[in-house]
Design an enzyme around this catalytic site. Structure first.
Site: not given
Lengths: 1197, 346
Positions: A430-432, A612, A728-729, A834, A863
């Site tokens: 997972d990343k986050t 931005k 999920g990012d 995602r 998740n």
């Protein structure tokens, strides 16, 4: 607000957003309500009404335990006997009660009972822990409406469908709720869904106007009634179909009004909600899969060995029975005489009746199966379980995996999988919260073409450390690292040219001022002022947004208040002082626009559009005269991206008054339109507005990697482990992290699979579901095929595959997934962004079953639960909020970097220990069993055991078990230091070299040799002989005692010979086991003859005084080990395995010879394709360009 | 390029261990928990392997010689008499000879002494192809009854020799029932040799396994008589030939101690043995032998152990030489690691 300390914020935040999500969609079909699948009826605020009670929906109690009190005994017992070996021992145990048994029933049943009890106790304790967790969750408190306008604390478990609850800020929702109203006037609220989908940005939910206008306070609920009709419980987290009947009127409901269990209320004081789904009906629980019981690859292979042993046992029994049958038949009465008259075959029970020889043979078969049960180590399972528990304790106790900040040691939650840790082929991460800390730090910026900020990113640091060649870099780094430790959360920027108001002295001060103002204004964060200290903190939708505001504050532009139509900030150090800018419009961020803008009127009355966004969309929107710094900025942005930073381009323009009036009118119209092309309209308008911008600069935010992540990934890559990132990012975020963690690098070819093609977009607008699907599938297949072609065409180039969630849906379909997997395994790194929890689990399953290799999933949020459960090993990151991942993980660690030690050291150790242990187990049991078999062959296969009953049953328990457990717990083929130094050693596990059939059969063969030596030498040396100087001869008990002594010596010496790590523990258990045999023999021999039977005084009287006993023992123990010793010596000397080679290096003392070690290590590193070692190698290939650049940067500062 | 020791992140950045260390009781405990105990890590280097084999050879060869000498020190005379003791007319039908009680069974054997035999000279009888270790046979006894006699009733293990004519048998079971019943008397020329039949059983058997007050009862009274009869006036603990028989042999060819000749035998002496050839080994083609043997410190005559010691001892010296040659012929150069390519980079 009732009794609250803070004033209720009456903000109509919905006004400043151009919500695309705020309105319930009318596309969804509400006509189904009431029909099949949509039958649920919820009577809000009347859970006790007869109508509600008739429905009888499930309660809110959630159970995750495997057993209940009642089911524990039968169910766990059943589980036990599902193991074939245990079932076999149960059968032999039952048979041992009959006359068939060659030995006493107790000696068969006692070990079995011990083994089963031990395992059941373990099961029970584990389930008890789960129970504790359940109790904690179910007893959480929430405020529930009692019917009279008063809210009382109740436990979660007591919630019923229809209850009205009040959830306070930062609390979890106890069930799936219908949002009725919130502390905000327009009943919006912020929800953190990290536990559901892992996304860290807050989601905005909004209640219906119909309810929010009625309900503001606790007392308003006294007479509130409403009926919700909606879908039945299902797994879809992003869909909800229902309607609310309120005073004869029907309002459509969508997911926008539903607050899901396990998500958290943020930035909102409180909400009121009606319970719609409870307990097991909630979406999050519907989404969760049953915790699978995992077994390691080695254990599964062990089962095969056990089957093999069964085969052998049955074969031997079969052959034995035939011979026995033939010999028994020959005892038949002939002429009134029998052959072996002393056996009295003419008056025999069925088991020995020559008249019924076939029957006797069949019964003998059963007896033989019982007798040969010593081939199957009954204590194997329980020993392995004990060993694994002890191994887990060592893992838990390891100070190198202890995280002091959160006081979290590593925690092996299920000990089943220790050795699997040494065989991991693919890591799915997972990343986050796993790779990153989930905190963004403003670290660099480029303003007006000048780069500011001398913070060093993790990646740069890691690369610099590894490049090693230049001591200058190292020195610099140490200084930099120490000096610029982040002081403010989200801000890690240090540059005296702009800090402390020094920016005014810069040549481009005006641009800098605009830049900082933009940072302070262009965002959607909400400030919170601490009333005591006056300090301002921010709550933002995403941490990078917060980082900007914090940065602005640190630069002296403190944003401190947001009102409905303005933003206030202080410009310190300047005469202008406090400023208020009128906020007119927010043009929100979304993934296709990749930018956000605000339109403000500054204190001078000028209209400004501040914008931005991502570099690719921003650069093309610059005005001709706004491109002054473009090339410089572009260069900086590229550098930042290479350093793993998240960059945004900042630009602005002044807006003409008329133009704005025109825009505002259209924009408001578009916002309030309900037609299907509403989004397109808004996009069009904003697109027109965000043009002709003037470039100010770029920001670089570090999505802070956890400590040591790049180093860890590098080591794992060197060990030959593949790493996939499932997140999920957003895609951009994921790619950035890919760069930061060295999974991606500049010259890697990226294969990006997504569905952002214009054709599909237009179809989506048209909204024809079937066509979208068809086109999407086609597109995904095409992209995968193209990727594969690319892969095939290229030689040694490294590829990266990046795929988004929507495409993944199609890629994971049955007919496509094979191709997809081929593509993915061909790529050096794979990033899925995602992706939903289910998709993560599906990808994991695909890798697991598709490649047949061991997968490890690591994650921290709810998740990731599916993924953790699906993978062969699930590793949870503990310490961050939410324990779901940890609860469903097999092993929990506090930081990603501990994975390195967990796998390379503990994994390898456990793997090599367990595999040696199992091999040894079969060795010793074959040694023992074959002697039993051979002896039986000399008793005309009458199933007479060579040994006393107690010798038989205690062999596995006392005389050979402790050394093998010590081997399983303590042995180290290579010390931790060398595991790190030679990561490729890990491949021994991945390729399963130490538990290959070759090795297993080899050990079995060794056992056979030992047994043959023991039996025949003992038999011959005792043959006919006057056993001792007093002329006594050797009976059964003496041969048995001698053979058993030899077996005990041989198996223990074999152990001493095969371990490579001799501590006092090994000495105690090995020599202790042998000594204990003699002690046992004496004690047992001293007991009454009715108990000790033929072992009575056998040692003191017969064995010990006889020199031939000792001479034979000495001879057998040496002779039986010679074959192994020769084999091992030759192998070690001429064909060493990798770990043996490392032992050589250590032994020869080359470990302190840096050149030598480097040479061996370099050779052992295969061309890794990810990690900074590979990145460095690649940049060397690019003629050192990249490397020099860093160097230059560092020197420049 | 200098490689940092244990160049791992987790090693270098290990958290301050003080909090862990604070609670530790001793360094040893810490080492234990961290799996860093001081240990001996043996590696099978060529030197150590060669040394081990040489050492083994140098230890085994002398032991072999000693053992072999001890075996040769024991003098053994063996005589198979089961065939010779059958009169010519019954040679074709041995079974009827042995089963017919009316035919006299005595038979005389002459054993020539080759070497000087010092007393005590042990007398053994040997039975071949006799499954005293058959499960049915081994189990068919009641240790409790042998110790306690008639008062012990649970003798179902003795089936079918549990009871006869409705009365229990003491001692029950097949082993007792089939007891060896050949008898031997010994004479040198014409003088009877002094033969002792005491102390031929293990002391523990006499004292703890066979009852002092247990007398044979209803033994060999059935229709089918097995082997020897027992004197029902002597307690079992004193019937040593019975006790010897009751200790089942390990293998299908076995010797049992019959008695001791308490006189020395000179070379060329002829021992005259009067055999009562009662025991039936003919139905299962067994053999009966009579053995006279002296004993050495090691026991009787058996060259097996000595020879194997010598063989293994000398082969380990050969192995060490072969290994040495191999080692010298294929030197492993400093830092050779060709192995790691073939073994792992798959």
């Amino acid at each position: 607000m009732a009794g609250g300390g803070r004033r209720r914020r009456r903000l109509h935040l919905s006004k400043i957003y151009s919500y695309t999500c705020g309105k319930s969609s009318f596309k969804e079909d509400h006509s189904n309500i009431g029909g099949p699948g949509f039958s649920r009826v919820v009577y809000c605020n009347e859970p006790d009404s007869p109508a509600a009670e008739r429905r009888n929906y499930t309660g809110n109690y959630v159970r995750s335990t495997k057993y209940t009190v009642a089911s524990f005994f039968p169910k766990s017992l059943f589980e036990q006997f599902r193991r074939v070996a245990n079932f076999y021992f149960l059968v032999t145990g039952i048979l041992s009660l009959t006359d068939l048994s060659p030995y006493g029933a107790v000696s068969a049943l006692l070990p079995l009972a011990l083994v089963i009890t031990a395992t059941m106790v373990k099961e029970g304790i584990e389930d008890w822990r789960r129970k504790q967790q359940d109790i904690e969750v179910n007893n959480r408190k929430v405020k529930v409406h009692d019917g009279n306008g008063i809210f009382r604390q109740e436990q979660w478990r007591d919630l019923r469908v229809g209850d009205i609850v009040r959830v306070e800020k930062d609390e979890f929702f106890p069930a799936d709720l219908l949002l009725l109203s919130s502390s905000y006037e327009d009943s919006i609220c912020y929800v953190e869904t990290m536990n559901l989908d892992g996304e860290t940005n807050l989601k905005v939910k909004q209640g219906l106007e119909a309810t929010s206008s009625l309900l503001h306070e606790d007392s308003d609920f006294k007479d509130f009634r409403g009926v919700v009709r909606c879908e039945d419980p299902n797994v879809n987290l992003y869909m909800f179909v229902g309607s609310l009947e309120l005073e004869e009127e029907r309002f459509p409901l969508s997911i926008q009004q539903i607050l899901l269990r396990d998500s958290k209320l943020r930035n909102t004081e409180y909400v009121y909600g009606a319970v719609v789904f409870t307990g097991n009906d909630t979406k999050v629980i519907q989404n969760s899969t049953d915790p699978p019981s995992k077994r390691s690859r080695i254990e599964r292979k062990m089962d095969k060995i056990i089957y093999l042993m069964f085969g052998l046992v049955f074969l031997m029994s079969f052959v034995g029975s035939i011979i026995f049958g033939v010999e028994t038949r020959e005892d038949k009465l002939k002429n009134g005489k029998t052959e072996r008259w002393y056996l009295k075959p003419d008056d025999a029970v069925i088991f020995f009746d020559p008249e019924k020889a076939p029957m006797a043979a069949i019964f003998h078969f059963l007896t033989a199966v019982m007798l040969y049960s010593y081939f199957i180590p009954i204590s194997l399972y329980v020993s392995i379980e004990i060993v694994k528990v002890l191994q887990s304790i060592f893992i838990n106790r390891d100070v190198h995996m202890y995280y002091e900040e959160t006081d979290k040691p590593a925690q092996a939650r299920t000990s089943n999988l220790n050795e699997e840790l040494g065989m991991v082929d693919t890591i799915l991460s997972d990343k986050t919260g796993t790779l990153t800390c989930n905190s963004m730090e403003f670290i660099k910026c480029s303003i007006a073409g000048t780069a500011y900020g001398r913070g060093i990113t993790e990646v740069e640091r890691a690369m610099a450390v590894r490049s090693g060649g230049s001591p200058l870099v190292n020195e610099d780094l140490d200084v930099v690292v120490d000096k610029f430790a982040p002081k403010v959360k989200g801000f890690n920027f240090e540059d005296e040219r702009v800090m402390n108001g020094n920016w005014v002295k810069q040549p481009q001060a005006a641009v800098l001022q605009k830049f900082f103002r933009l940072l302070a204004v262009c965002h959607t964060a909400i400030p919170e002022t601490d009333e005591e200290t006056g300090n301002v903190s921010y709550e933002a939708e995403s941490p990078d947004e917060a980082a900007f505001v914090v940065a602005a504050r640190e630069f002296g532009f403190e944003f401190f208040n947001r009102t409905q139509n303005g933003i206030s900030f202080r410009e310190l150090d300047l005469v202008t002082g406090e400023k208020v800018e009128r906020l007119l419009n927010v043009l929100e961020f979304n993934s296709s626009r990749k930018r956000m803008s605000v339109i403000v009127r500054d204190d001078e009355g000028k209209l400004l559009l501040l914008s931005k966004g991502a570099d690719n969309v921003m650069f093309e929107r610059l005005a001709k005269h706004g491109r002054q710094f473009e090339s410089k900025t572009q260069e900086h942005v590229n550098q930042y991206a290479d350093a793993g930073l998240r960059t945004l381009i900042l630009a602005y323009r002044e807006v003409d008054e008329n133009e704005y009036i025109e825009f505002n009118k259209n924009f408001n119209e578009a916002k309030s339109s309900v037609s299907e092309d509403r989004e397109a309209l808004i996009d069009d308008l904003t697109d027109k507005m965000e043009r002709d911008l003037i470039l100010l600069g770029a920001t670089a935010v570090e999505d802070k990697l956890q400590n040591g992540v790049p180093e860890c990934i590098d080591k794992l890559a060197q060990a030959g482990i593949k790493i996939w990132v499932l997140t999920g990012d957003k895609m951009e975020t994921a790619i950035n992290i890919g760069y930061a963690s060295s999974l991606l690098r500049q010259e890697m070819k990226q294969i990006i699979i997504n569905l952002e093609t214009p054709h599909i977009k237009s179809l989506e607008k048209a909204g024809i579901k079937d066509e979208i699907e068809l086109a999407s599938r086609e597109s995904v297949v095409k992209q995968i095929e193209e990727g594969k072609a690319l892969l095939a065409a290229s030689g040694s180039e490294a590829f990266a595959l990046i795929i988004d969630g929507k495409s993944l849906t199609y890629a994971l379909e049955d007919d496509i997934k094979k191709t997809f997997l081929d593509l993915a395994t061909g790529c050096a790194s794979v990033i899925c962004c995602r992706s939903s929890p289910k998709q993560k689990a599906l990808v994991t399953r695909l890798v697991k079953s598709g490649t047949g290799k061991t997968t490890l999933a690591i994650g921290d949020g709810a998740n990731d639960v599916g993924m953790l459960q699906e993978a062969d090993i699930g590793v949870g990151i503990s310490g961050v909020e939410g324990m779901q991942a940890v609860m469903s993980s097999d092993i929990a660690i506090a930081q990603f970097r501990y994975l390195e030690r967990l796998l390379l050291v503990h994994g390898h150790w456990c793997y090599s220990r367990i595999s040696s242990m199992i091999c040894y187990f079969f060795y010793k049991n074959i040694t023992f069993g074959v002697t039993v078999f051979l002896y039986e062959a000399y008793t005309s296969f009458s199933a007479q055991p060579a040994y006393n009953d107690w010798f038989l049953s205690l062999f596995n328990v006392f005389f050979s078990s402790l050394p093998v457990i010590a081997l399983g717990v303590f042995d180290q083929d290579v010390s931790a230091r060398f595991c790190y130094k030679f990561p490729l050693l890990y491949q021994e596990g991945v390729q399963n070299i130490l538990f290959s059939w070759k090795r297993i059969i080899g050990w079995m063969f060794n056992g056979l040799i030992s047994a043959l030596v023991i039996f025949f030498v003992c038999k011959e040396s005792l043959k006919h002989q006057l056993f001792d100087p007093n002329g006594k001869t050797a009976g059964r008990e003496i041969l048995g005692g001698l053979m058993y002594t030899c077996v005990v010596w041989v198996v223990n010496l074999q152990m001493a010979l095969s371990i490579s790590y001799f501590t006092w523990v090994q000495h105690i258990v090995i020599w202790g086991s042998i000594a204990f045999w003699y002690i046992f023999l004496m004690i047992y021999g001293a007991m009454a003859p009715s108990f000790s039977t033929d072992a009575y005084m056998v040692f003191l009287e017969a064995l010990a005084p006889a020199p031939s006993y000792w001479l034979t023992t000495l001879f057998v123990m040496v002779f039986a080990l010679i074959p192994y010793f020769v084999y091992k010596s030759v192998q070690m000397r001429f064909f060493p395995k990798y770990h043996q080679m490392i032992q050589w290096i250590r032994y020869e003392g080359h470990s302190n010879d840096p050149e030598f070690v480097e040479m061996v290590r370099q050779r052992s590193i295969r061309p890794t394709t990810v990690g900074y070692t590979a990145r460095r190698a690649a940049s060397v290939r690019r003629s050192g360009r990249f490397h020099d650049q860093i160097h230059k940067d560092l020197v420049a500062f | 390029m200098m490689e940092v020791e244990g160049s791992s992140t987790s090693m270098n950045r290990a958290p301050d261990q003080s909090s862990f260390l604070r609670s530790r009781r001793s360094k040893a405990l810490y080492q234990f928990k961290q799996q860093k105990l001081p240990a001996c890590k043996p590696v099978l280097t060529p030197t150590s392997v060669i040394t081990v084999f040489l050492l083994m050879g140098f230890v085994f060869i002398p032991i072999g010689f000693l053992t072999l000498r001890a075996s040769r020190d024991a003098i053994e005379i063996m005589d198979r008499y089961d065939v010779e003791c059958i009169p010519e007319e019954y040679k074709s039908n041995k079974l009827s000879y042995i089963t017919d009680a009316s035919i006299p069974k005595n038979c005389t054997r002459y054993l020539k002494v080759q070497k000087y035999m010092k007393a005590p000279i042990y007398i053994y009888y040997q039975l071949d192809n006799y499954y005293q270790n058959h499960r049915r046979y081994v189990k068919s006894r009641s240790d409790q009854q042998l110790l306690h006699g008639l008062e012990y009733r649970h003798t179902s293990a003795c089936e079918p020799e549990e009871s006869s004519n409705g009365l229990p048998i003491v001692p029950c079971g097949l082993i007792a029932w089939s007891m060896f019943n050949d008898t031997f008397t010994f004479a040198r020329e014409s003088t009877k040799l002094k033969v002792s039949r005491k102390n031929i059983a293990w002391k523990s058997d006499r004292e703890h396994k066979f009852g002092k007050n247990v007398y044979p009862y209803n033994f060999q009274n059935g229709t089918l008589i097995g082997g020897a009869k027992l004197d029902s006036k002597i307690p079992l603990s004193d019937q040593e030939d019975f006790i010897v028989w009751m200790r089942a042999a390990a293998l299908l060819s076995f010797r049992k101690l019959y008695g001791r000749i308490e006189e020395d035998l000179e070379p060329r002496n002829v021992v005259v043995v009067n055999v009562m050839n009662n025991y039936n080994t003919y139905s299962f083609s067994g053999q009966k032998k009579l053995i006279l043997s002296t004993s050495s410190w090691l026991g009787g005559r058996n060259d097996f152990l000595g020879i194997t010691y010598l063989v293994v001892g000398s082969s380990s010296i050969i192995i060490s030489i072969i290994f040495m040659l191999l080692h010298l012929k294929n030197p492993r150069p400093y830092g050779d690691n060709s192995w790691n390519k073939k073994s792992l980079s798959g």
